[in-house]
Design a protein around this motif. Sequence first.
Motif, PDB file in Angstrom:
ATOM      1  N   GLU A  74      -0.817  31.896  13.695  1.00 21.79           N
ATOM      2  CA  GLU A  74       0.473  32.589  13.736  1.00 21.79           C
ATOM      3  C   GLU A  74       0.349  33.908  14.498  1.00 21.79           C
ATOM      4  OE1 GLU A  74      -0.079  30.697  11.101  1.00 21.79           O
ATOM      5  OE2 GLU A  74       1.839  29.924  10.365  1.00 21.79           O
ATOM      6  N   ILE A  75      -0.774  34.594  14.280  1.00 25.43           N
ATOM      7  CA  ILE A  75      -0.998  35.870  14.961  1.00 25.43           C
ATOM      8  C   ILE A  75      -1.178  35.629  16.463  1.00 25.43           C
ATOM      9  CG2 ILE A  75      -2.445  37.936  15.093  1.00 25.43           C
ATOM     10  CD1 ILE A  75      -3.185  37.433  12.116  1.00 25.43           C
ATOM     11  N   VAL A  76      -1.935  34.592  16.798  1.00 26.07           N
ATOM     12  CA  VAL A  76      -2.133  34.234  18.209  1.00 26.07           C
ATOM     13  C   VAL A  76      -0.779  33.921  18.859  1.00 26.07           C
ATOM     14  CG1 VAL A  76      -3.064  32.425  19.729  1.00 26.07           C
ATOM     15  CG2 VAL A  76      -4.538  33.514  18.012  1.00 26.07           C
ATOM     16  N   HIS A  77       0.078  33.211  18.142  1.00 25.82           N
ATOM     17  CA  HIS A  77       1.427  32.923  18.658  1.00 25.82           C
ATOM     18  C   HIS A  77       2.196  34.219  18.913  1.00 25.82           C
ATOM     19  CE1 HIS A  77       5.455  31.224  18.982  1.00 25.82           C
ATOM     20  NE2 HIS A  77       5.830  32.070  18.044  1.00 25.82           N
ATOM     21  N   GLU A  78       2.130  35.153  17.997  1.00 22.15           N
ATOM     22  CA  GLU A  78       2.831  36.435  18.160  1.00 22.15           C
ATOM     23  C   GLU A  78       2.339  37.154  19.423  1.00 22.15           C
ATOM     24  OE1 GLU A  78       3.301  38.592  14.498  1.00 22.15           O
ATOM     25  OE2 GLU A  78       3.952  40.432  15.496  1.00 22.15           O
ATOM     26  N   ILE A  79       1.024  37.099  19.639  1.00 29.61           N
ATOM     27  CA  ILE A  79       0.435  37.697  20.847  1.00 29.61           C
ATOM     28  C   ILE A  79       0.952  36.978  22.097  1.00 29.61           C
ATOM     29  CG2 ILE A  79      -1.731  38.055  22.125  1.00 29.61           C
ATOM     30  CD1 ILE A  79      -3.115  38.222  19.292  1.00 29.61           C
ATOM     31  N   ALA A  80       0.966  35.651  22.039  1.00 27.39           N
ATOM     32  CA  ALA A  80       1.408  34.846  23.192  1.00 27.39           C
ATOM     33  C   ALA A  80       2.860  35.144  23.555  1.00 27.39           C
ATOM     34  CB  ALA A  80       1.222  33.362  22.894  1.00 27.39           C
ATOM     35  N   VAL A  81       3.708  35.326  22.550  1.00 28.27           N
ATOM     36  CA  VAL A  81       5.118  35.621  22.822  1.00 28.27           C
ATOM     37  C   VAL A  81       5.243  37.013  23.454  1.00 28.27           C
ATOM     38  CG1 VAL A  81       7.401  35.988  21.800  1.00 28.27           C
ATOM     39  CG2 VAL A  81       6.007  34.062  21.041  1.00 28.27           C
ATOM     40  N   LEU A  82       4.487  37.977  22.952  1.00 27.65           N
ATOM     41  CA  LEU A  82       4.518  39.323  23.543  1.00 27.65           C
ATOM     42  C   LEU A  82       4.056  39.273  25.002  1.00 27.65           C
ATOM     43  CD1 LEU A  82       3.126  41.382  20.531  1.00 27.65           C
ATOM     44  CD2 LEU A  82       5.441  41.561  21.486  1.00 27.65           C
ATOM     45  N   GLU A  83       3.064  38.448  25.296  1.00 29.94           N
ATOM     46  CA  GLU A  83       2.587  38.293  26.677  1.00 29.94           C
ATOM     47  C   GLU A  83       3.681  37.691  27.550  1.00 29.94           C
ATOM     48  OE1 GLU A  83      -0.973  35.942  26.571  1.00 29.94           O
ATOM     49  OE2 GLU A  83      -2.214  37.625  25.900  1.00 29.94           O
TER      50      GLU A  83
END
Length: 327
Positions: A74-83
């Motif tokens: 979930e955290i990786v997804h949050e990072i990916a969306v910010l990118e």
Amino acid sequence: QPGDFQQNRAGLLSDIRTAVRTEAFTDNYDIIPGKELGRGKFAVVRKCVEKSSGREYAAKFMRKRRKGQDCRLEIVHEIAVLELATASPRVINLHEVYEMASEMVLVLEFAAGGEIFNQCVAEGDEAFKEDDVKRLMRQILEGVSFLHKNSVVHLDLKPQNILLTSAAPLGNIKIVDFGLSRMVSSSQEIREIMGTPEYVAPEILNYEPITTATDMWSIGVLSYVMLTGISPFLGDDKQETFLNISQVNISYAEEELQRLDKSAVHFIKSLLVKEPEERATAEECLKHQWLQPKGVENNKAALEEEPAGECILEPVSPGNSGHEDEA
Ligand code: ADP
Ligand code: MG
């Protein structure tokens, strides 16, 4: 694979390009003591200063295990969306990522003006003026339109997740908190109960598919709150709030709404529609009369008065450049 424990829920991105740092966060940053910027169920946000540059950032410390579950994905997804959203000035910038044994740290651009929540609930001079709301709502819609064009639904749009670059003078908005966001491009339907009761759309309560229209409902609630300081569906308890939402039990008779431009209420009504397909989209909202810059009609009239053919910017034909006039 069949039988595998499915950790990856529908609509999560799993690829990031940010290099995850594993050295100690405090090697590179000073945490400002006592200055907690915010706190959620699983995250603490602290103001910090990058040692090498002296610049201020907001560091979001996120626990990898929540309720006994590994939430790294979930955290990786949050990072990916910010990118994905770096191209939009309306979404907070991600500077760096750190990973420790039990936490990850997202180093974010610092939004010095804090949550718009404070001005939403403020009274008198502290509260937003209608023109402020128009400008900020345009910016929110620009951000949301960017996200929707990229198949991202935020799913937690509320005043606590809309920040300001500065409070006085009133700056620009930055959308934060992609912890509940999902990709809606996949053929898989997403139905989940989530979000914050007061801002949640009827289809979420009915366990119906989530689409970009789900965010547009929240934008409707957000507009109402920004203009009146009143949460339109809030009941005495969660049950009553949910009932108010599913019945679209809302009052447009509030005194605070009567004082506004007539098109403001029309704008809100175009969003707080039970059927997701019938709600205005972010792009449609940006074209709504309420959000058009003042004096646009006068300008339009002025343009129409201009006689056709009297165009100043006539193409210059070769051999007839301005230089010949000088000769
Ligand atoms: P949570 O998932 O716990 O809600 P958020 O990302 O929403 O985490 O952050 C919690 C709070 O921290 C926000 O509501 C806001 O008040 C503050 N905050 C978050 N990011 C920033 C930032 N970049 N600058 C300033 N304050 C922030
Ligand atoms: Mg939040």
